[in-house]
Write a protein that holds these residues in place. Structure first.
Motif, PDB file in Angstrom:
ATOM      1  N   THR A  84      -0.512   1.088 -10.412  1.00 53.74           N
ATOM      2  CA  THR A  84      -0.782   2.526 -10.442  1.00 53.74           C
ATOM      3  C   THR A  84      -1.953   2.910  -9.547  1.00 53.74           C
ATOM      4  OG1 THR A  84      -2.128   2.245 -12.418  1.00 53.74           O
ATOM      5  CG2 THR A  84       0.192   2.890 -12.743  1.00 53.74           C
ATOM      6  N   SER A  85      -2.638   1.930  -8.975  1.00 51.90           N
ATOM      7  CA  SER A  85      -3.693   2.213  -7.998  1.00 51.90           C
ATOM      8  C   SER A  85      -3.690   1.115  -6.945  1.00 51.90           C
ATOM      9  CB  SER A  85      -5.064   2.296  -8.676  1.00 51.90           C
ATOM     10  OG  SER A  85      -5.413   1.047  -9.240  1.00 51.90           O
ATOM     11  N   GLY A 100       0.800  -1.222   0.000  1.00 50.06           N
ATOM     12  CA  GLY A 100       0.000   0.000   0.000  1.00 50.06           C
ATOM     13  C   GLY A 100       0.830   1.269   0.000  1.00 50.06           C
ATOM     14  N   GLU A 101       2.150   1.151   0.207  1.00 54.19           N
ATOM     15  CA  GLU A 101       3.015   2.324   0.251  1.00 54.19           C
ATOM     16  C   GLU A 101       3.143   2.959  -1.128  1.00 54.19           C
ATOM     17  OE1 GLU A 101       7.451   3.651   1.730  1.00 54.19           O
ATOM     18  OE2 GLU A 101       6.987   1.536   1.596  1.00 54.19           O
ATOM     19  N   ALA A 102       3.093   4.278  -1.181  1.00 51.51           N
ATOM     20  CA  ALA A 102       3.290   5.022  -2.426  1.00 51.51           C
ATOM     21  C   ALA A 102       4.786   5.159  -2.696  1.00 51.51           C
ATOM     22  CB  ALA A 102       2.648   6.397  -2.326  1.00 51.51           C
ATOM     23  N   VAL A 103       5.217   4.872  -3.930  1.00 54.75           N
ATOM     24  CA  VAL A 103       6.618   5.014  -4.333  1.00 54.75           C
ATOM     25  C   VAL A 103       6.677   5.700  -5.685  1.00 54.75           C
ATOM     26  CG1 VAL A 103       7.449   3.010  -3.026  1.00 54.75           C
ATOM     27  CG2 VAL A 103       6.705   2.704  -5.381  1.00 54.75           C
ATOM     28  N   SER A 141       7.363   5.284 -15.177  1.00 58.84           N
ATOM     29  CA  SER A 141       7.375   6.708 -15.454  1.00 58.84           C
ATOM     30  C   SER A 141       7.774   7.490 -14.207  1.00 58.84           C
ATOM     31  CB  SER A 141       5.975   7.141 -15.900  1.00 58.84           C
ATOM     32  OG  SER A 141       5.872   8.546 -15.924  1.00 58.84           O
ATOM     33  N   THR A 142       8.482   8.592 -14.397  1.00 59.24           N
ATOM     34  CA  THR A 142       8.830   9.455 -13.262  1.00 59.24           C
ATOM     35  C   THR A 142       7.636  10.301 -12.837  1.00 59.24           C
ATOM     36  OG1 THR A 142       9.625  11.190 -14.746  1.00 59.24           O
ATOM     37  CG2 THR A 142      11.258   9.607 -13.915  1.00 59.24           C
ATOM     38  N   ALA A 143       6.641  10.435 -13.684  1.00 56.62           N
ATOM     39  CA  ALA A 143       5.487  11.290 -13.391  1.00 56.62           C
ATOM     40  C   ALA A 143       4.338  10.523 -12.734  1.00 56.62           C
ATOM     41  CB  ALA A 143       4.996  11.933 -14.683  1.00 56.62           C
ATOM     42  N   THR A 144       4.562   9.256 -12.419  1.00 52.38           N
ATOM     43  CA  THR A 144       3.495   8.415 -11.875  1.00 52.38           C
ATOM     44  C   THR A 144       3.818   8.001 -10.444  1.00 52.38           C
ATOM     45  OG1 THR A 144       3.035   7.544 -14.081  1.00 52.38           O
ATOM     46  CG2 THR A 144       2.227   6.248 -12.222  1.00 52.38           C
ATOM     47  N   THR A 145       2.825   8.051  -9.584  1.00 51.12           N
ATOM     48  CA  THR A 145       2.957   7.474  -8.252  1.00 51.12           C
ATOM     49  C   THR A 145       2.461   6.042  -8.349  1.00 51.12           C
ATOM     50  OG1 THR A 145       2.605   9.585  -7.151  1.00 51.12           O
ATOM     51  CG2 THR A 145       2.199   7.598  -5.843  1.00 51.12           C
ATOM     52  N   TYR A 146       3.296   5.112  -7.905  1.00 51.40           N
ATOM     53  CA  TYR A 146       2.963   3.693  -7.891  1.00 51.40           C
ATOM     54  C   TYR A 146       2.715   3.272  -6.449  1.00 51.40           C
ATOM     55  CZ  TYR A 146       4.931   3.817 -12.603  1.00 51.40           C
ATOM     56  OH  TYR A 146       5.190   4.116 -13.909  1.00 51.40           O
ATOM     57  N   TYR A 147       2.060   2.128  -6.275  1.00 47.04           N
ATOM     58  CA  TYR A 147       1.776   1.609  -4.945  1.00 47.04           C
ATOM     59  C   TYR A 147       2.279   0.182  -4.849  1.00 47.04           C
ATOM     60  CZ  TYR A 147      -1.052   5.727  -4.805  1.00 47.04           C
ATOM     61  OH  TYR A 147      -1.455   7.038  -4.842  1.00 47.04           O
ATOM     62  N   VAL A 148       2.961  -0.132  -3.755  1.00 49.15           N
ATOM     63  CA  VAL A 148       3.458  -1.486  -3.527  1.00 49.15           C
ATOM     64  C   VAL A 148       2.248  -2.400  -3.340  1.00 49.15           C
ATOM     65  CG1 VAL A 148       4.821  -2.973  -2.026  1.00 49.15           C
ATOM     66  CG2 VAL A 148       5.592  -0.626  -2.486  1.00 49.15           C
ATOM     67  N   THR A 149       2.135  -3.429  -4.180  1.00 47.32           N
ATOM     68  CA  THR A 149       1.007  -4.357  -4.088  1.00 47.32           C
ATOM     69  C   THR A 149       1.370  -5.644  -3.375  1.00 47.32           C
ATOM     70  OG1 THR A 149       1.498  -5.205  -6.297  1.00 47.32           O
ATOM     71  CG2 THR A 149      -0.167  -3.464  -6.121  1.00 47.32           C
ATOM     72  N   SER A 150       2.653  -6.003  -3.396  1.00 48.96           N
ATOM     73  CA  SER A 150       3.104  -7.169  -2.635  1.00 48.96           C
ATOM     74  C   SER A 150       4.610  -7.099  -2.459  1.00 48.96           C
ATOM     75  CB  SER A 150       2.719  -8.480  -3.337  1.00 48.96           C
ATOM     76  OG  SER A 150       3.452  -8.630  -4.541  1.00 48.96           O
TER      77      SER A 150
END
Length: 168
Positions: free
Chosen positions: A151-152, A118-121, A131-140
């Protein structure tokens, strides 16, 4: 939007009205506090410790805590994904070189450290399909050296990555 709604509690186990889809290590917050203290406090992040059934979970105070159950007596309402505004990475993670990918969605690093589901990276280089312009989320966190992102979160599809990206 709530991740799940609580139907009952039998401390330390929380039962939800429907299957919640939460994984061990997922960060959650509650809108209400437990009636017995010390216990869950509204607005404070807690982490899924175990999932005894598809509609049940227990809580821990940290993503790596597997020994302490949190008191949930009297807990009602819904649980939500926490919002970590102003941060792109968790303190202590720093910059980690991505060394490749496997399976093909796992991002390989020297150490996943304190990452949690769930952490944003973000990534500092637009390589490897990221992409550098995207916030990703750790899913596992698939091992102590690899993790997956979407991406969500929750419910996002894992992003396919290749060698070369640098996480920040």
């Amino acid at each position: 939007t709530p991740l799940a709604t609580i139907s009952s509690v039998a401390s330390p186990t929380v039962t939800t009205t429907a299957n919640h889809g939460l994984a061990v290590g997922t960060a959650v917050v509650f809108a209400t506090s437990a009636t017995t203290q010390p216990g869950v406090i509204a607005g404070i992040p807690y982490y899924i410790r175990s999932v005894p059934a598809a509609n049940q979970f227990t809580l821990a105070q940290s993503p790596k805590d597997s020994s302490t159950n949190i008191v949930v007596t009297g807990l009602t309402g819904s649980l939500y994904a926490p919002i970590f505004s102003g941060f792109t990475v968790k303190t202590g993670v720093g910059t980690t070189a991505v060394t490749g990918s496997t399976a093909p969605n796992a991002i390989n690093t020297a150490n996943t450290g304190n990452l949690y589901v769930g952490e944003a990276v973000t990534f500092s280089a637009a390589t490897g399909g990221l992409s550098t312009a995207t916030t990703y989320y750790v899913t596992s966190i698939t091992s102590n050296t690899s993790f997956t992102v979407a991406t969500s979160y929750p419910g996002g599809s894992n992003v396919t990555v290749t060698t070369g990206a640098v996480a920040s």
